[in-house]
Write a protein that holds these residues in place. Structure first.
Motif, short mmCIF file in Angstrom:
data_model
loop_
_atom_site.label_atom_id
_atom_site.label_comp_id
_atom_site.label_asym_id
_atom_site.label_seq_id
_atom_site.Cartn_x
_atom_site.Cartn_y
_atom_site.Cartn_z
N MET A 86 0.85 -1.19 0.00
CA MET A 86 0.00 0.00 0.00
C MET A 86 0.88 1.23 0.00
O MET A 86 1.88 1.30 0.74
N VAL A 87 0.53 2.19 -0.85
CA VAL A 87 1.26 3.45 -0.93
C VAL A 87 0.32 4.56 -0.48
O VAL A 87 -0.80 4.69 -0.99
N GLN A 88 0.76 5.37 0.46
CA GLN A 88 -0.01 6.52 0.92
C GLN A 88 0.45 7.75 0.15
O GLN A 88 1.64 8.09 0.14
N VAL A 89 -0.49 8.41 -0.51
CA VAL A 89 -0.19 9.61 -1.31
C VAL A 89 -1.20 10.69 -0.92
O VAL A 89 -2.41 10.45 -0.92
N ASP A 90 -0.73 11.88 -0.60
CA ASP A 90 -1.63 12.96 -0.22
C ASP A 90 -2.45 13.44 -1.42
O ASP A 90 -1.97 13.40 -2.56
N GLY A 91 -3.64 13.95 -1.14
CA GLY A 91 -4.54 14.40 -2.19
C GLY A 91 -4.33 15.83 -2.63
O GLY A 91 -5.08 16.34 -3.48
N ASP A 92 -3.29 16.51 -2.09
CA ASP A 92 -3.11 17.93 -2.37
C ASP A 92 -2.06 18.21 -3.43
O ASP A 92 -1.73 19.36 -3.71
N GLY A 93 -1.49 17.16 -4.03
CA GLY A 93 -0.53 17.34 -5.11
C GLY A 93 0.91 17.50 -4.70
O GLY A 93 1.77 17.76 -5.54
N GLN A 94 1.23 17.31 -3.41
CA GLN A 94 2.62 17.47 -2.96
C GLN A 94 3.53 16.32 -3.40
O GLN A 94 4.73 16.52 -3.56
N HIS A 95 2.97 15.14 -3.58
CA HIS A 95 3.79 13.97 -3.83
C HIS A 95 3.86 13.64 -5.32
O HIS A 95 2.89 13.82 -6.05
N ASP A 96 5.00 13.14 -5.75
CA ASP A 96 5.24 12.82 -7.15
C ASP A 96 5.05 11.31 -7.34
O ASP A 96 5.90 10.53 -6.89
N PRO A 97 3.99 10.88 -8.01
CA PRO A 97 3.74 9.44 -8.15
C PRO A 97 4.85 8.68 -8.88
O PRO A 97 4.98 7.47 -8.72
N SER A 98 5.66 9.39 -9.67
CA SER A 98 6.76 8.70 -10.34
C SER A 98 7.77 8.16 -9.34
O SER A 98 8.56 7.26 -9.64
N GLU A 99 7.76 8.72 -8.11
CA GLU A 99 8.69 8.28 -7.07
C GLU A 99 8.22 7.00 -6.38
O GLU A 99 8.95 6.45 -5.54
N ILE A 100 7.02 6.52 -6.68
CA ILE A 100 6.57 5.25 -6.08
C ILE A 100 7.54 4.13 -6.42
O ILE A 100 7.86 3.28 -5.58
N GLU A 101 8.04 4.13 -7.64
CA GLU A 101 9.01 3.10 -8.03
C GLU A 101 10.30 3.24 -7.24
O GLU A 101 10.98 2.23 -6.97
N THR A 102 10.65 4.47 -6.85
CA THR A 102 11.84 4.67 -6.00
C THR A 102 11.63 4.01 -4.65
O THR A 102 12.52 3.30 -4.14
N LEU A 103 10.46 4.24 -4.04
CA LEU A 103 10.16 3.60 -2.75
C LEU A 103 10.19 2.08 -2.89
O LEU A 103 10.75 1.37 -2.05
N GLN A 104 9.57 1.57 -3.95
CA GLN A 104 9.51 0.12 -4.15
C GLN A 104 10.89 -0.47 -4.35
O GLN A 104 11.19 -1.57 -3.86
N GLY A 105 11.75 0.26 -5.07
CA GLY A 105 13.11 -0.24 -5.29
C GLY A 105 13.88 -0.43 -3.99
O GLY A 105 14.63 -1.40 -3.83
N VAL A 106 13.69 0.52 -3.05
CA VAL A 106 14.36 0.39 -1.75
C VAL A 106 13.83 -0.82 -0.99
O VAL A 106 14.59 -1.58 -0.41
N MET A 107 12.50 -0.99 -1.00
CA MET A 107 11.92 -2.14 -0.30
C MET A 107 12.37 -3.46 -0.94
O MET A 107 12.68 -4.42 -0.24
N ASP A 108 12.43 -3.51 -2.27
CA ASP A 108 12.86 -4.73 -2.95
C ASP A 108 14.31 -5.07 -2.63
O ASP A 108 14.69 -6.24 -2.62
N SER A 109 15.11 -4.03 -2.35
CA SER A 109 16.53 -4.27 -2.08
C SER A 109 16.77 -4.86 -0.71
O SER A 109 17.86 -5.37 -0.44
N ASP A 110 15.78 -4.77 0.18
CA ASP A 110 15.91 -5.30 1.54
C ASP A 110 14.57 -5.87 1.98
O ASP A 110 13.71 -5.14 2.47
N PRO A 111 14.36 -7.18 1.81
CA PRO A 111 13.06 -7.78 2.15
C PRO A 111 12.67 -7.65 3.61
O PRO A 111 11.51 -7.88 3.96
N ALA A 112 13.62 -7.27 4.48
CA ALA A 112 13.28 -7.10 5.89
C ALA A 112 12.56 -5.79 6.16
O ALA A 112 12.00 -5.60 7.24
N LEU A 113 12.54 -4.87 5.20
CA LEU A 113 11.87 -3.59 5.40
C LEU A 113 10.36 -3.75 5.34
O LEU A 113 9.83 -4.48 4.50
N ASP A 114 9.67 -3.02 6.20
CA ASP A 114 8.21 -3.05 6.25
C ASP A 114 7.60 -1.72 5.82
O ASP A 114 6.43 -1.68 5.44
N MET A 115 8.34 -0.63 5.91
CA MET A 115 7.85 0.69 5.50
C MET A 115 9.00 1.49 4.92
O MET A 115 10.11 1.48 5.47
#
Length: 252
Positions: A86-115
């Motif tokens: 699950m990805v939390q994104v604010d509704g006011d336009g502050q967050h860049d959805p293209s960065e979701i892949e950045t977050l996912q890449g970090v999580m994929d690099s370390d399966p022990a991460l939860d957030m």
């Protein structure tokens, strides 16, 4: 909504009619691998209509619960519908959805991460909040860094990726009033792990922040009290057959 993906983007929205359609559209365009859920937190404007027109599924709350209640509704939806992430994104336009892949890449690099949290402050000078709010953020970051044993730079960020363990935790129990800081502490007390990653964030595209300049001092005191109460929470103890708990310390 027909589940098409393992990823659910949750957009909590209260009177965000000016921006929610654009945010939903950007998620569809820049993170097409994600399903999109807008949690309409008792809005009195056209937020729900604009979100549906943009192609989001809308979860209607009967009245305004605040950001914590809206986000927890998203966790419950993600849990009940079997989403792995699950990805939390604010509704006011502050967050860049293209960065979701950045977050996912970090999580994929370390399966022990939860957030994985997107941080405005890992790249100095990229984002300047009002000084009163920035002071509070730095105080929270200082305290949390020492409590959880790792560097925390942006504890109020609302741009976060959660795995299934974190979804199940927060679907059951999630802070309701200014929850982001407390959620970091909750994760630590339950022996789950987090990391931060630098991301771009923008100024609000519309609507109004729930934390005005006049409320900043009240917000700081309230969250500081919540941190100290949260430190008294009992840490998770594994039961027979459960996987061994993971240490909370994780380098960023």
């Amino acid at each position: 909504m027909t589940k098409r993906s393992d990823h659910l983007v949750v957009i909590p929205a209260y009177n965000e009619a000016a921006t929610v359609a654009a945010v939903t559209g950007r998620v569809h365009d820049l993170a097409p691998f994600c399903d999109v859920l807008v949690v309409n937190d008792g809005s009195t404007d056209a937020t729900a209509t604009r979100a549906r027109e943009a192609g989001a599924t809308v979860l209607e709350l009967p009245f305004n619960l605040g950001i914590g209640g809206a986000v927890q509704a998203g966790f419950v939806y993600a849990k009940e519908n079997g989403y792995r992430y699950m990805v939390q994104v604010d509704g006011d336009g502050q967050h860049d959805p293209s960065e979701i892949e950045t977050l996912q890449g970090v999580m994929d690099s370390d399966p022990a991460l939860d957030m994985v949290c997107g941080s405005r402050f890992l790249v100095p000078g990229e984002y300047l909040a009002p000084i009163s709010r920035r002071t509070g953020i730095h105080v929270f970051a200082f305290l949390l860094s020492r409590i959880v044993g790792q560097r925390v730079t942006d504890p109020t960020s609302g741009f976060r990726l959660y795995n299934r363990r974190a979804i199940e935790l927060f679907a059951t129990d999630y802070p309701h009033d200014y929850p982001e800081v407390e959620a970091v502490l909750m994760l630590h007390t339950q022996r789950l792990r987090m990391a931060e990653v630098p991301v771009r964030m923008f100024e609000r595209g519309g609507g109004r922040s729930s934390i005005s300049t006049g409320k900043s001092f009240y917000y700081m005191i309230k969250v500081l009290l919540a941190i100290f109460v949260g430190m008294l929470r009992r840490r998770a103890v594994p039961r027979p057959g459960d996987p061994a708990p993971v240490a909370a310390e994780h380098g960023i």
